[in-house]
Design an enzyme around this catalytic site. Structure first.
Site, PDB file in Angstrom:
ATOM      1  N   HIS A  65      -9.122  -3.901  -1.729  1.00 38.26           N
ATOM      2  CA  HIS A  65      -8.114  -3.093  -1.031  1.00 38.26           C
ATOM      3  C   HIS A  65      -8.403  -1.599  -1.226  1.00 38.26           C
ATOM      4  CE1 HIS A  65      -3.728  -2.159   0.049  1.00 38.26           C
ATOM      5  NE2 HIS A  65      -4.205  -1.007  -0.413  1.00 38.26           N
ATOM      6  N   GLU A  66      -8.642  -1.193  -2.471  1.00 39.96           N
ATOM      7  CA  GLU A  66      -8.863   0.237  -2.742  1.00 39.96           C
ATOM      8  C   GLU A  66     -10.171   0.719  -2.116  1.00 39.96           C
ATOM      9  OE1 GLU A  66      -6.546   2.078  -3.592  1.00 39.96           O
ATOM     10  OE2 GLU A  66      -5.283   0.398  -4.166  1.00 39.96           O
ATOM     11  N   HIS A  95     -10.159   1.630   1.494  1.00 45.60           N
ATOM     12  CA  HIS A  95      -9.655   2.976   1.812  1.00 45.60           C
ATOM     13  C   HIS A  95     -10.788   3.990   1.955  1.00 45.60           C
ATOM     14  CE1 HIS A  95      -5.328   2.633   1.756  1.00 45.60           C
ATOM     15  NE2 HIS A  95      -5.311   2.048   0.581  1.00 45.60           N
ATOM     16  N   CYS A 127       0.843  -1.190   0.000  1.00 44.30           N
ATOM     17  CA  CYS A 127       0.000   0.000   0.000  1.00 44.30           C
ATOM     18  C   CYS A 127       0.883   1.246   0.000  1.00 44.30           C
ATOM     19  CB  CYS A 127      -0.891  -0.010   1.242  1.00 44.30           C
ATOM     20  SG  CYS A 127      -2.007   1.399   1.324  1.00 44.30           S
TER      21      CYS A 127
HETATM   22 ZN    ZN Z   1      -3.681   1.018  -0.170  1.00 41.41          ZN
END
Ligand code: ZN
Length: 180
Positions: free
Chosen positions: A145-146, A149, A103
């Site tokens: 994952h994105e 965020h 990341c």
């Molecule tokens: Zn990330």
């Protein structure tokens, strides 16, 4: 064009739930500029995804796209660039699949994370149109994952075994062969 500073783990914006955009906001010049800044920053950092909170903007906008020549993720398939706004995730197959993740907001580290293997993401694109994607394999992980965020979650939160969090150099030296 502007490369922005990527904020790192510990910055409170990374732990906030980002604000969804109204249709009017999606079509605004500010959002076009934000997407351009995200694109420039992602390219400068050799990332395969970036979310607005990572440049300190708490809005539900993320980019995902794997360039042909990604050095950080050489094994990832080339993926077209998606601008993902106000996403909703459905889990189509919760069977866990694991990948080594990194990341831009947690620089220098890799960690092994298991996530559901098949998802559907419904979102709006930069034209404000509804889009729907079904994703599997590594693509499913990159999107999860994105999108994490946008809801204040970092991949390190999802590591089950802290022995499987390590520096990139040591990962490459001792563990890269486990990736496949
Ligand atoms: Zn990330």
């Amino acid at each position: 064009m502007a490369v922005k500073k990527v904020i790192r783990m510990g910055h409170p914006v990374l732990r906030q739930t980002a604000a969804p955009l109204t249709d009017e906001e999606i079509l605004s010049p500010e959002t076009k500029e934000l997407v351009q800044d995200l694109l420039d920053t992602m390219a400068a950092e050799d990332g395969i995804g970036i979310a607005a909170p990572q440049i300190g903007i708490s809005k539900q906008v993320a980019l995902v796209g794997v360039p042909e020549d990604s050095e950080r993720y050489p094994d990832a398939n080339e993926t077209p660039l998606y601008v993902v706004i106000n996403p909703k995730i459905k889990f189509l197959d919760e069977t866990p699949q694991g990948f080594w993740e990194g990341c831009l907001s947690v620089p220098g580290l890799r960690g092994y994370v298991e996530r559901p293997s098949k998802i559907q993401v419904d979102f709006k694109n930069l034209d404000g149109k509804e889009q729907s994607l079904v994703l599997e394999d590594f693509d499913a992980t990159v999107f999860q994952h994105e999108l994490d965020h946008l809801f204040g979650v970092l991949y390190v939160d999802r590591i089950k075994d802290s022995k499987q969090l390590m520096y990139t150099e040591e990962f490459a030296e001792f563990h890269a062969e486990e990736e496949e």
